[in-house]
Design an enzyme around this catalytic site. Sequence first.
Site, PDB file in Angstrom:
ATOM      1  N   ASN A  13       0.944  -1.130   0.088  1.00  0.00           N
ATOM      2  CA  ASN A  13       0.074  -0.302   0.046  1.00  0.00           C
ATOM      3  C   ASN A  13       0.979   1.377   0.019  1.00  0.00           C
ATOM      4  O   ASN A  13       1.577   1.673   0.944  1.00  0.00           O
ATOM      5  CB  ASN A  13      -0.841   0.076   1.050  1.00  0.00           C
ATOM      6  CG  ASN A  13      -1.604   1.218   1.482  1.00  0.00           C
ATOM      7  OD1 ASN A  13      -1.725   2.072   0.650  1.00  0.00           O
ATOM      8  ND2 ASN A  13      -2.300   1.313   2.520  1.00  0.00           N
ATOM      9  N   TRP A  14       0.944   1.912  -1.212  1.00  0.00           N
ATOM     10  CA  TRP A  14       1.974   2.953  -1.092  1.00  0.00           C
ATOM     11  C   TRP A  14       1.243   4.306  -0.655  1.00  0.00           C
ATOM     12  O   TRP A  14       1.889   5.040  -0.254  1.00  0.00           O
ATOM     13  CB  TRP A  14       2.305   3.352  -2.593  1.00  0.00           C
ATOM     14  CG  TRP A  14       3.006   2.494  -3.389  1.00  0.00           C
ATOM     15  CD1 TRP A  14       3.382   1.031  -2.988  1.00  0.00           C
ATOM     16  CD2 TRP A  14       3.541   2.551  -4.757  1.00  0.00           C
ATOM     17  NE1 TRP A  14       4.300   0.734  -4.004  1.00  0.00           N
ATOM     18  CE2 TRP A  14       4.563   1.441  -4.965  1.00  0.00           C
ATOM     19  CE3 TRP A  14       3.467   3.526  -5.758  1.00  0.00           C
ATOM     20  CZ2 TRP A  14       5.266   1.163  -6.319  1.00  0.00           C
ATOM     21  CZ3 TRP A  14       4.121   3.546  -6.825  1.00  0.00           C
ATOM     22  CH2 TRP A  14       5.094   2.150  -7.014  1.00  0.00           C
ATOM     23  N   LYS A  15      -0.086   4.279  -0.283  1.00  0.00           N
ATOM     24  CA  LYS A  15      -0.661   5.331   0.340  1.00  0.00           C
ATOM     25  C   LYS A  15      -0.348   6.743  -0.492  1.00  0.00           C
ATOM     26  O   LYS A  15      -0.305   6.263  -1.891  1.00  0.00           O
ATOM     27  CB  LYS A  15      -0.211   5.594   1.799  1.00  0.00           C
ATOM     28  CG  LYS A  15       0.012   4.623   2.602  1.00  0.00           C
ATOM     29  CD  LYS A  15      -0.022   4.899   3.953  1.00  0.00           C
ATOM     30  CE  LYS A  15       0.040   3.247   4.862  1.00  0.00           C
ATOM     31  NZ  LYS A  15       0.144   3.549   6.069  1.00  0.00           N
ATOM     32  N   HIS A  92      -9.521   1.071   5.208  1.00  0.00           N
ATOM     33  CA  HIS A  92      -7.961   1.262   5.989  1.00  0.00           C
ATOM     34  C   HIS A  92      -8.211   2.487   7.257  1.00  0.00           C
ATOM     35  O   HIS A  92      -9.071   3.082   6.941  1.00  0.00           O
ATOM     36  CB  HIS A  92      -7.277   1.901   5.016  1.00  0.00           C
ATOM     37  CG  HIS A  92      -5.632   2.139   5.570  1.00  0.00           C
ATOM     38  ND1 HIS A  92      -5.214   3.071   6.499  1.00  0.00           N
ATOM     39  CD2 HIS A  92      -4.486   0.867   5.384  1.00  0.00           C
ATOM     40  CE1 HIS A  92      -3.842   2.495   6.635  1.00  0.00           C
ATOM     41  NE2 HIS A  92      -3.490   1.381   6.076  1.00  0.00           N
ATOM     42  N   GLU A  94      -6.325   4.771   8.209  1.00  0.00           N
ATOM     43  CA  GLU A  94      -6.397   5.954   7.719  1.00  0.00           C
ATOM     44  C   GLU A  94      -7.518   6.837   7.017  1.00  0.00           C
ATOM     45  O   GLU A  94      -7.793   7.968   7.139  1.00  0.00           O
ATOM     46  CB  GLU A  94      -5.128   6.343   6.764  1.00  0.00           C
ATOM     47  CG  GLU A  94      -3.864   6.047   7.693  1.00  0.00           C
ATOM     48  CD  GLU A  94      -2.609   5.568   6.754  1.00  0.00           C
ATOM     49  OE1 GLU A  94      -2.339   5.523   5.553  1.00  0.00           O
ATOM     50  OE2 GLU A  94      -1.809   4.975   7.666  1.00  0.00           O
ATOM     51  N   GLU A 164      -4.821  -4.744  11.162  1.00  0.00           N
ATOM     52  CA  GLU A 164      -3.707  -3.791  11.046  1.00  0.00           C
ATOM     53  C   GLU A 164      -4.059  -3.055  12.509  1.00  0.00           C
ATOM     54  O   GLU A 164      -4.678  -2.021  12.632  1.00  0.00           O
ATOM     55  CB  GLU A 164      -4.100  -2.954   9.886  1.00  0.00           C
ATOM     56  CG  GLU A 164      -3.934  -3.342   8.635  1.00  0.00           C
ATOM     57  CD  GLU A 164      -3.232  -2.286   7.649  1.00  0.00           C
ATOM     58  OE1 GLU A 164      -2.142  -2.838   7.205  1.00  0.00           O
ATOM     59  OE2 GLU A 164      -3.713  -1.600   7.615  1.00  0.00           O
ATOM     60  N   GLY A 170       2.904   2.465  10.816  1.00  0.00           N
ATOM     61  CA  GLY A 170       3.998   3.562  10.551  1.00  0.00           C
ATOM     62  C   GLY A 170       4.776   4.136  11.599  1.00  0.00           C
ATOM     63  O   GLY A 170       5.440   5.213  11.559  1.00  0.00           O
ATOM     64  N   SER A 209       4.018  -1.992  10.337  1.00  0.00           N
ATOM     65  CA  SER A 209       5.444  -2.006  10.424  1.00  0.00           C
ATOM     66  C   SER A 209       5.859  -3.639  10.225  1.00  0.00           C
ATOM     67  O   SER A 209       6.946  -3.877  10.789  1.00  0.00           O
ATOM     68  CB  SER A 209       5.910  -1.524  11.760  1.00  0.00           C
ATOM     69  OG  SER A 209       5.342  -0.204  12.105  1.00  0.00           O
ATOM     70  N   GLY A 230       2.932  -1.007   4.165  1.00  0.00           N
ATOM     71  CA  GLY A 230       2.957   0.567   3.920  1.00  0.00           C
ATOM     72  C   GLY A 230       4.452   0.933   3.604  1.00  0.00           C
ATOM     73  O   GLY A 230       4.851   0.826   2.633  1.00  0.00           O
ATOM     74  N   GLY A 231       5.062   1.353   4.650  1.00  0.00           N
ATOM     75  CA  GLY A 231       6.331   2.090   4.253  1.00  0.00           C
ATOM     76  C   GLY A 231       7.317   1.164   3.612  1.00  0.00           C
ATOM     77  O   GLY A 231       8.034   1.692   2.579  1.00  0.00           O
TER      78      GLY A 231
HETATM   79  P1  PGA Z   1       3.030   0.280   7.603  1.00  0.00           P
HETATM   80  O1  PGA Z   1       1.725   0.600   6.931  1.00  0.00           O
HETATM   81  O2  PGA Z   1       3.995  -1.060   7.049  1.00  0.00           O
HETATM   82  O3  PGA Z   1       3.925   1.594   6.982  1.00  0.00           O
HETATM   83  O4  PGA Z   1       3.343   0.466   9.044  1.00  0.00           O
HETATM   84  C1  PGA Z   1       0.605  -0.542   6.766  1.00  0.00           C
HETATM   85  C2  PGA Z   1      -0.498  -0.048   6.374  1.00  0.00           C
HETATM   86  O5  PGA Z   1      -1.061   0.944   6.797  1.00  0.00           O
HETATM   87  O6  PGA Z   1      -1.120  -0.943   5.724  1.00  0.00           O
END
Ligand code: PGA
Length: 248
Positions: A13-15, A92, A94, A164, A170, A209, A230-231
Amino acid sequence: MQTNSRRQLVAGNWKMNGDKALVEQMQKQLAGASLKNMDVVICPPFPYLGLFDSRVKLGSQNISEFDSGAHTGEISIAMLHEFNCEYVIVGHSERRADNNESDELVAKKVEQVLKANLTPILCVGEPENVREDGTFFDYIAAQLDAVLSKVGINQFSKIVLAYEPIWAIGTGKTASPAQAQEVHAFIRGCLVKQDDNIAANIVILYGGSVKGNNAQELFSQADVDGGLIGGASLNPEDFLSICQAANQ
Ligand code: PGA
């Protein structure tokens, strides 16, 4: 528990990150890899969906609950179809926080994705205060129930789940493999009550993470079937090492 045919899945997930150069680099990295025992999905921001070649499975980070019409800034499921998207991240944390997406709206979006025969990646997970006060099982069960009551258990054979924990997203604070396993087993257990075959076969990803150095231990837990990344999905080498952990 029944036998199952689950395959590990890693979704990046590149966000709101990445650029055209990353599309190129990621395609190159994945094209050179031998990942036969698992599936990889990239969920880039919308403008980059059309830049990937057909060897990369694609997912969207969001979807409108409407089919079409006067909804400025929204993207419909039909548009995603045209760009060969197979997956859609729904719910998600966010989006739940930044866009006030309620459990009801999330359930509507899941329904929209299923109607078009795409695969929702339905995210659930608790914030830090809920983890600390110990009510996280109830919190997660309520998030699941909102979707179950909207689409019914049979549709869960076409859904991927992602656990999650918000406190791990993050933050560099990964859930321990035991913490992840505990919740994944709980989620599967919630579904067993309704259909043990669907519960045994549903893919449940862990997100929060995940990095190259912790992926293998997380993914080797009995009820963890890969990750939503994510990251680390923004670095093609790190992302590949996470995919390799799922390929074993
Ligand atoms: P992260 O994000 O790997 O940067 O913690 C995970 C996500 O939000 O799907």
